[in-house]
Scaffold this motif. Sequence first.
Motif, short mmCIF file in Angstrom:
data_model
loop_
_atom_site.label_atom_id
_atom_site.label_comp_id
_atom_site.label_asym_id
_atom_site.label_seq_id
_atom_site.Cartn_x
_atom_site.Cartn_y
_atom_site.Cartn_z
N LYS A 21 0.64 -1.13 0.00
CA LYS A 21 0.11 0.04 -0.08
C LYS A 21 0.67 1.38 0.06
N ILE A 22 1.95 1.16 0.77
CA ILE A 22 2.79 2.50 0.88
C ILE A 22 3.46 2.89 -0.53
N PHE A 23 3.92 1.56 -1.15
CA PHE A 23 4.62 1.77 -2.38
C PHE A 23 3.65 2.09 -3.59
N LYS A 24 2.64 1.79 -3.40
CA LYS A 24 1.55 1.87 -4.31
C LYS A 24 1.09 3.67 -4.26
N CYS A 25 1.38 4.18 -3.38
CA CYS A 25 1.08 5.66 -3.30
C CYS A 25 2.21 6.38 -4.12
N LEU A 26 3.14 6.00 -4.75
CA LEU A 26 4.06 6.46 -5.56
C LEU A 26 3.51 6.45 -6.97
N ASP A 27 3.29 7.66 -7.36
CA ASP A 27 2.42 7.99 -8.57
C ASP A 27 3.24 8.70 -9.89
N ASP A 28 4.49 8.96 -9.43
CA ASP A 28 5.51 9.58 -10.23
C ASP A 28 6.43 8.50 -10.76
N PRO A 29 6.71 8.12 -12.11
CA PRO A 29 7.42 6.96 -12.50
C PRO A 29 9.04 7.24 -12.10
N ALA A 30 9.44 8.41 -11.90
CA ALA A 30 10.71 8.65 -11.27
C ALA A 30 11.16 8.27 -10.24
N ASP A 31 9.90 8.42 -9.13
CA ASP A 31 9.98 8.06 -7.85
C ASP A 31 10.28 6.62 -7.56
N LEU A 32 9.45 5.97 -8.54
CA LEU A 32 9.54 4.22 -8.53
C LEU A 32 10.79 4.05 -8.99
N VAL A 46 9.71 -4.16 -5.49
CA VAL A 46 8.99 -3.43 -6.63
C VAL A 46 8.98 -4.51 -7.84
N VAL A 47 9.86 -5.36 -7.98
CA VAL A 47 10.12 -6.22 -9.41
C VAL A 47 9.04 -7.31 -9.08
N ALA A 48 8.99 -7.68 -7.94
CA ALA A 48 8.10 -9.14 -7.62
C ALA A 48 6.69 -8.73 -7.66
N ASN A 49 6.35 -7.50 -7.19
CA ASN A 49 5.02 -7.08 -7.32
C ASN A 49 4.50 -6.51 -8.53
N GLY A 50 5.44 -6.36 -9.44
CA GLY A 50 4.92 -5.62 -10.63
C GLY A 50 4.61 -3.97 -10.51
N LEU A 51 5.09 -3.34 -9.58
CA LEU A 51 4.73 -2.03 -9.33
C LEU A 51 4.74 -1.16 -10.54
N SER A 52 5.88 -1.36 -11.44
CA SER A 52 5.84 -0.57 -12.75
C SER A 52 4.76 -0.65 -13.48
N LEU A 94 9.47 -11.49 -14.87
CA LEU A 94 9.22 -10.20 -13.82
C LEU A 94 10.32 -9.00 -14.26
N TRP A 95 11.58 -9.38 -14.27
CA TRP A 95 12.62 -8.34 -14.41
C TRP A 95 12.36 -7.55 -15.69
N LYS A 96 12.07 -8.53 -16.81
CA LYS A 96 11.84 -7.86 -18.13
C LYS A 96 10.45 -6.76 -18.22
N ASP A 97 9.43 -7.43 -17.45
CA ASP A 97 8.32 -6.57 -17.24
C ASP A 97 8.58 -5.34 -16.48
N HIS A 98 9.55 -5.29 -15.48
CA HIS A 98 9.95 -4.12 -14.73
C HIS A 98 10.70 -3.31 -15.68
N ARG A 99 11.79 -3.82 -16.66
CA ARG A 99 12.38 -2.72 -17.45
C ARG A 99 11.52 -2.20 -18.56
N VAL A 100 10.67 -2.87 -18.85
CA VAL A 100 9.86 -2.33 -20.28
C VAL A 100 8.83 -1.35 -19.63
N TYR A 101 8.05 -1.75 -18.45
CA TYR A 101 6.87 -0.76 -18.05
C TYR A 101 7.57 0.49 -17.23
#
Length: 362
Positions: A21-32, A46-52, A94-101
Amino acid sequence: MPMMDHGKDFLSWVDPDTSLKIFKCLDDPADLVRVSCVSRSWRGFVVANGLSKQLCLRMFPQLSRVACVVELNQDGVKEHTEVGSSHSNECLALWKDHRVYSYLARSCSSPVDTDCIAKAIGASSTDNFPQESIDHTLEERDNIAGRFSYWSSSGQSNPNVPETLTYQLASQICVITEINIQPFQAHFQMGSPIYSAKSVRFKMGHLKASLDDLTDVFVWTYTSPEFPMAQENRLQKFKLPEPVLCIGGILQIELLERVQSQEMDGLLYICISHVQALGIQLSPAFSVDILGPSGKFVLKRDHMGNCQPPVTSENESGAALTDRDFQQIVTILRGHVMGVGAVDGWEEMEYEVDDFDEDNAF
């Protein structure tokens, strides 16, 4: 609660749901991206939960239609994935999705706004072709070499007959934030009438996988609210409620209700002198493959590509349609349906090889 030791990772003190819930409050891609650089455990979370990916979906619901993501190497070929255990393959995915997104989210947040229209496809009607062709709406000047430059619909006695202008965008995938339209004022007619519409609406989408069905050659994945248009000779700005990710590179402008009649024949017309679609072009860094009737698509990231200014050549690979596709669509529209007249400066985060551990990836 006892005070945490200096350097203690809060992820080990807080349960996973609360951390999420805390990490999902980040709505700026640069912050993530910055969060991912804090430590290996934060990056893994971040990667395991697909936050990007989740951030991109919140920014652009159109991405819910992504079937899979693909990374291309410098030769434009899909990068090879080593065969391993199901766990290691899942981690690599998951790492690939994180890099692309993460790169996509950052690219979509660029402040650069350019006119994304590459060429006109067709209009629902044209009064005099080619003198009043839709192609004239791509010219900023309303007078060229002593001749007025504008598109005109055919005349109608019914004010409720709509018109459409359809364009190919310069990028196969781009973010559109604002569409600007200037109605045409006929200074050569008595009273200098302005032939605006009463309101406008916008659609974005892609070409159908098959052109066998001549009733409609496009699939619309976004339809805007209706915007009122003023009967004024100026570039009128229509800012979309939220930035829209146009997947497939097709924009259609619906001009709704006629307000101005022509004195010589008493019929109602709509005339437009200029159209712009402001946004961010994501090709050649990103491209898409539409997967047939399903409407889903493959999102491809080219490591050698960067988001570039507008495509100036009709033969650029970033264009949404091939010349053959384009000519086929224009032929269909003319003959059957529409009566046509003729992250610059941002480097994506790199990961060291030892960041990935198959047995303890996250």
